[in-house]
Design an enzyme around this catalytic site. Structure first.
Site, mmCIF file in Angstrom:
data_model
loop_
_atom_site.group_PDB
_atom_site.id
_atom_site.type_symbol
_atom_site.label_atom_id
_atom_site.label_comp_id
_atom_site.label_asym_id
_atom_site.label_seq_id
_atom_site.Cartn_x
_atom_site.Cartn_y
_atom_site.Cartn_z
ATOM 1 N N SER A 139 18.389 28.251 9.452
ATOM 2 C CA SER A 139 17.020 28.479 9.009
ATOM 3 C C SER A 139 16.267 29.429 9.931
ATOM 4 C CB SER A 139 16.304 27.126 8.872
ATOM 5 O OG SER A 139 15.058 27.252 8.263
ATOM 6 N N ASP A 144 13.876 29.767 2.662
ATOM 7 C CA ASP A 144 13.351 28.586 1.977
ATOM 8 C C ASP A 144 11.931 28.249 2.426
ATOM 9 O OD1 ASP A 144 13.885 27.569 4.498
ATOM 10 O OD2 ASP A 144 15.066 25.856 3.801
#
EC number: 5.4.2.10
Length: 452
Positions: free
Chosen positions: A102, A248
């Site tokens: 991430s 995301d």
């Protein structure tokens, strides 16, 4: 439930250091394949990744594990996490895997797992995976020679995702006339995000779209938006969009170069859905980290803010169980269940762009929906495995701080699920009081942070 490998968002760690090693990745593939291969024909798994150098290593190890367990593997290449979730369903796969850490630096990596419905796997399934990884007769799980799976690359998967994203923009909205700067963090969305925005009509300026394996999230992206702020000023853009390494999450920069966080973005989206009579659940789901100002703003509309523990998976679980269609985190994970099963920075950004176009007002006006309550978050780094929150002195200090803030604010103290940190957050109407409370707790925890 204590878990050995999984944190709040899959397995994560520094590459080539336990648990983020090729050996464990292979074992994950075998264990997950064993669980989801329920009969004697080969099932399928899709694997995507971001742009980290170690992605090649982890990808190959996972392929070895899944094929050894008798599953056919379809490799998607660099692609956003929400695209993996979408394609898991679209390609009728039994498992979806995203290789990404991430927003973390390039040296870290991680493994996120999705079930056939496109949702992240539950705590219960993760516990089963851990049991199979560590079973004594591990190799007894392997498929017979004639049942070993195959691996192949999927062509055109990124364009499926781009078309999916474009369809989430309301039909009455076009991005013509908007100058948009998009920062892709040198990560997974470096192709998809600029393409989708341009095809929807925007004048697109890009940064963070030249990944080289080691520059993901480096001085760019949603956790380091300074470059985006500067570029918005430089090109006189209407809006800046910052994604993180696996796309995301999203943070917005307005035309003045000011940052707009996930709480404000959820407020905008929720208000728009109320006006469109599209909101479900009479409010939204967020985590304990969301600002008290958001809660008060929703209350003015007779809507509720439901809080979960930190982690978008817990937000999603509550949304599914109780029928909400908006949820997310202050960090910019925004989940819109009418469109997808997990946080999607690009889809969330399009909803904000739609609000801006419909209002025909500057982003600074559209996206400032409430005055945030003064909030302070600080981290205390600890030795891995240390448990300072179990110390009697720390517990006493926390109780005293909670009593001081009662009725005036909130206190949240928690271990990070992805790093060896204790996070201390306080908020309240008196910023001096908030500063004092956090500083005092940091000092107390710091004195015992190495306690095993």
């Amino acid at each position: 439930m204590t878990r050995k490998y999984f944190g709040t968002d899959g397995i994560r760690g520094q590459s080539n250091i336990f648990p983020m090693t090729p050996d464990l990745a292979m074992r994950v593939g075998v264990a997950v394949g064993t669980i989801f291969r329920r009969d004697d024909h080969a099932h399928r798994v899709v694997i995507g990744k971001d742009t980290r150098l170690s992605g090649y290593m982890i990808e190959n190890a996972l392929v070895a594990g899944f094929t050894a367990a008798g599953m056919n593997v379809y490799l998607l290449g660099p692609i956003p996490t929400p695209a993996v979730a979408m394609l898991t369903r679209s390609l009728r796969a039994d498992v979806g895997v995203m290789i990404s850490a991430s927003h973390n630096p390039y040296a870290d990596n991680g493994i996120k797992l999705f079930g056939p419905d496109g949702y992240k796997m539950s705590d219960e399934i993760e516990a089963r995976i851990e049991t199979l990884i560590d079973r004594d007769n591990f190799y007894a799980q392997l498929a017979k020679p004639n049942e070993i799976g195959r691996a192949s690359r999927v062509d055109g998967d990124i364009y499926r995702y781009i078309e999916f994203v474009k369809r989430t923009l309301p039909r009455d909205v076009t991005l013509h006339g908007l100058r948009v700067v998009v920062d892709c963090a040198n990560g997974a969305a470096y192709k998809a995000a600029p393409t989708a925005l341009w095809e929807l009509g925007a004048d697109v300026v890009t940064i963070g779209t030249e990944p080289n394996g080691v520059n993901i999230n480096k001085d760019c992206g949603s956790t380091s938006p300074k470059a985006l702020q500067q570029k918005v000023h430089e090109v006189r853009a209407d809006i800046g969009i910052a994604l993180d390494g696996d796309a995301d999450r999203v943070i917005i920069v307005d035309e003045k170069g000011e940052i707009i966080d996930g709480d404000q973005l959820m407020a905008v989206i929720t208000k728009n859905m109320v006006e469109d009579a599209a909101l479900k659940g009479n409010g939204l789901v967020a985590t304990v980290m969301s600002n008290l100002g958001l809660e008060r703003y929703l209350g003015e509309m007779d809507l509720e803010l439901v809080r979960t523990k930190v982690g978008d998976r817990y937000v999603v679980e509550h949304m599914r169980k109780h029928g909400f269609n908006v949820g997310g985190e202050q960090s910019g994970h925004i989940v819109l269940s009418d469109f997808g099963t997990t946080g999607d920075g690009l889809v969330a950004a399009l909803q904000i762009l739609a609000a801006v176009k419909r209002a025909d007002k500057p982003v600074s006006e559209v996206c400032r929906r409430f005055e945030p309550v003064p909030q302070l978050l600080r981290n205390v780094r600890i030795v891995p495995g240390a448990t300072p929150l179990d110390d009697a002195g720390v517990k006493k200090a926390i109780s005293a701080a909670e009593a001081e803030l009662k009725g005036k604010g909130r206190l949240v103290i928690r271990p990070s699920g992805t790093e060896p940190l204790i996070r201390v957050m306080a908020e309240g109407d008196d910023p001096a009081q908030v500063e004092r409370v956090v500083s005092d707790l940091i000092d107390v925890i710091g004195n015992v942070r190495n306690a095993a």
